[in-house]
Design an enzyme around this catalytic site. Structure first.
Site, PDB file in Angstrom:
ATOM      1  N   ARG A   1     123.246 167.803  55.656  1.00 33.29           N
ATOM      2  CA  ARG A   1     123.298 167.861  57.110  1.00 33.29           C
ATOM      3  C   ARG A   1     124.334 166.867  57.612  1.00 33.29           C
ATOM      4  O   ARG A   1     124.402 165.731  57.139  1.00 33.29           O
ATOM      5  CB  ARG A   1     121.920 167.541  57.736  1.00 33.29           C
ATOM      6  CG  ARG A   1     120.885 168.633  57.556  1.00 33.29           C
ATOM      7  CD  ARG A   1     121.237 169.881  58.348  1.00 33.29           C
ATOM      8  NE  ARG A   1     120.265 170.956  58.188  1.00 33.29           N
ATOM      9  CZ  ARG A   1     120.356 171.938  57.307  1.00 33.29           C
ATOM     10  NH1 ARG A   1     121.381 171.972  56.468  1.00 33.29           N
ATOM     11  NH2 ARG A   1     119.450 172.876  57.241  1.00 33.29           N
TER      12      ARG A   1
ATOM     13  N   ASP B   1     130.736 169.607  53.523  1.00 31.48           N
ATOM     14  CA  ASP B   1     130.462 170.989  53.895  1.00 31.48           C
ATOM     15  C   ASP B   1     129.758 171.055  55.239  1.00 31.48           C
ATOM     16  O   ASP B   1     129.546 172.141  55.778  1.00 31.48           O
ATOM     17  CB  ASP B   1     129.598 171.670  52.823  1.00 31.48           C
ATOM     18  CG  ASP B   1     129.395 173.154  53.104  1.00 31.48           C
ATOM     19  OD1 ASP B   1     130.408 173.872  53.213  1.00 31.48           O
ATOM     20  OD2 ASP B   1     128.231 173.591  53.230  1.00 31.48           O
TER      21      ASP B   1
ATOM     22  N   GLU C   1     129.268 169.991  64.299  1.00 31.84           N
ATOM     23  CA  GLU C   1     129.830 171.278  63.855  1.00 31.84           C
ATOM     24  C   GLU C   1     129.469 172.451  64.759  1.00 31.84           C
ATOM     25  O   GLU C   1     130.163 173.475  64.753  1.00 31.84           O
ATOM     26  CB  GLU C   1     129.370 171.592  62.435  1.00 31.84           C
ATOM     27  CG  GLU C   1     127.889 171.903  62.295  1.00 31.84           C
ATOM     28  CD  GLU C   1     127.502 172.171  60.843  1.00 31.84           C
ATOM     29  OE1 GLU C   1     126.933 173.241  60.584  1.00 31.84           O
ATOM     30  OE2 GLU C   1     127.759 171.311  59.982  1.00 31.84           O
TER      31      GLU C   1
ATOM     32  N   HIS D   1     130.298 174.670  56.278  1.00 29.43           N
ATOM     33  CA  HIS D   1     128.890 174.986  56.064  1.00 29.43           C
ATOM     34  C   HIS D   1     128.727 176.267  55.234  1.00 29.43           C
ATOM     35  O   HIS D   1     127.949 177.154  55.583  1.00 29.43           O
ATOM     36  CB  HIS D   1     128.162 175.141  57.409  1.00 29.43           C
ATOM     37  CG  HIS D   1     126.711 174.769  57.338  1.00 29.43           C
ATOM     38  ND1 HIS D   1     126.117 173.953  58.256  1.00 29.43           N
ATOM     39  CD2 HIS D   1     125.748 175.102  56.459  1.00 29.43           C
ATOM     40  CE1 HIS D   1     124.828 173.813  57.956  1.00 29.43           C
ATOM     41  NE2 HIS D   1     124.583 174.496  56.860  1.00 29.43           N
TER      42      HIS D   1
END
Length: 332
Positions: free
Chosen positions: A233, A257, A262, A294
């Site tokens: 996260r 990632d 985001e 992500h």
């Protein structure tokens, strides 16, 4: 039952439509669920949201006013949903409690390896027929010390891969995983893990206690040539502090990632308009940083499992059943 699915990706859509075709009527949208798009769900008793939806109190009120009774989130995380507001509105909320942990663990190692061997820079050079090796020197993973922050299902998978490389394993978690211990992991406090590890990979959930777990102090404690990987996260890492560490010449590389801001950025094409997030814009300019949007979960196996679980959540709601995936209402 009629279901409106928000934030459906192009590769996800045929799998989603095929899974639901036999039992429910499904309409897919590529836009994310938020207060602006919520009115589109008027008349739909169920909606399916993605992790990048913004299900705040206003959005939920609009859904409830339009007749929606079920929110089936296609992800494990649900910090984007105001559960208190959902409960007050009488909405049922379900998520996907688990899917292939290998998908995320493998992607985390993909990031670590890409950063370590400078693959992005090497690939970009090759496209321009520049085949020099200057600046591409990496290190053997074998013999490194790998720190795994969070040793649940995904952390365990990451640990198994690390064990295969022949690394020393350090772990930190509130509960020790016997399977990781059997692989030779030593559990230590977080400070010791950060100071000793050559690679630090994050696999803990985002909670108030873990928000900015990797802050300026934690980054300063890490080896100056360490590699940091976050596939869990975005809020686990203080992104502004990370930029400052990189500007100071610390860390051999970073693989991300996820990113704490985001929402509204990842899963969208901003190549023409650009982004207004100065921190993210700065992060992607560092040559030792690799950012993916992500996508760690994004394998055929994991997406299929997420969709199957979402279908079961809809079936359970229709039948008046609760399961481990049901967040609201809470089990009696």
């Amino acid at each position: 039952m009629e279901i409106l699915a928000y934030g459906v990706l192009a590769d996800e859509r045929p799998i989603l439509e095929q899974a639901f075709a036999a039992r429910h009527r499904l309409r897919c949208l590529d836009v994310f669920l938020n207060r602006d798009t919520a009115p589109l769900a008027a008349g739909y008793p169920a909606v399916s949201s993605s992790v990048n939806g913004e299900l705040d109190a206003d959005t939920l009120a609009l859904l409830a006013a339009g007749g929606t009774r079920l929110i089936a989130q296609r992800s494990t995380g649900f910090n984007n949903i105001d559960l208190d507001a959902a409960a007050e509105l009488g909405l049922t909320v379900a998520r996907v409690s688990h899917y292939s942990p290998y998908s995320v663990a493998e992607h985390a190692w993909t990031l670590a390896l890409a950063v370590n061997r400078r693959l992005s820079r090497a690939a970009n050079r090759s496209r321009e027929f520049d085949f020099r090796l200057d600046g591409l020197l990496g290190r053997d993973i074998h013999g490194m010390t790998v720190g795994v922050v969070g040793t649940g299902k995904i952390g365990e998978c990451f640990t198994r891969i690390a064990h295969g490389f022949g690394t020393e394993l350090l772990g930190w978690d509130i509960t020790e995983n016997p399977a990781c211990r059997d692989l030779g992991m030593t559990y230590v406090d977080l400070d010791r893990l950060l100071t000793r590890s050559d690679i630090v990979s994050l696999h803990v959930p985002l909670l108030p206690a873990t928000h900015h777990l990797i802050d300026a102090a934690a980054l300063a404690a890490m080896k100056p040539d360490a590699i940091l990987v976050n596939s869990s996260r975005g809020g686990l890492v203080d992104s502004a502090a990370l930029v400052e560490s990189l500007r100071a010449g610390r860390l051999a590389g970073v693989g991300l990632d996820v990113y704490e801001e985001e929402t509204g950025v990842f899963f969208t094409d901003l190549s023409i308009s650009g982004i207004t997030d100065d921190v993210l814009a700065r992060l992607v300019t560092f040559p030792q940083v690799v950012v993916t949007s992500h996508q760690a979960y994004f394998t055929r196996t994991a997406v299929g499992q997420i969709i199957d679980a979402t279908l079961r959540n809809v079936d359970d709601f229709e039948a008046g059943r609760r399961s481990e995936n049901t967040l609201i209402p809470l089990a009696e």
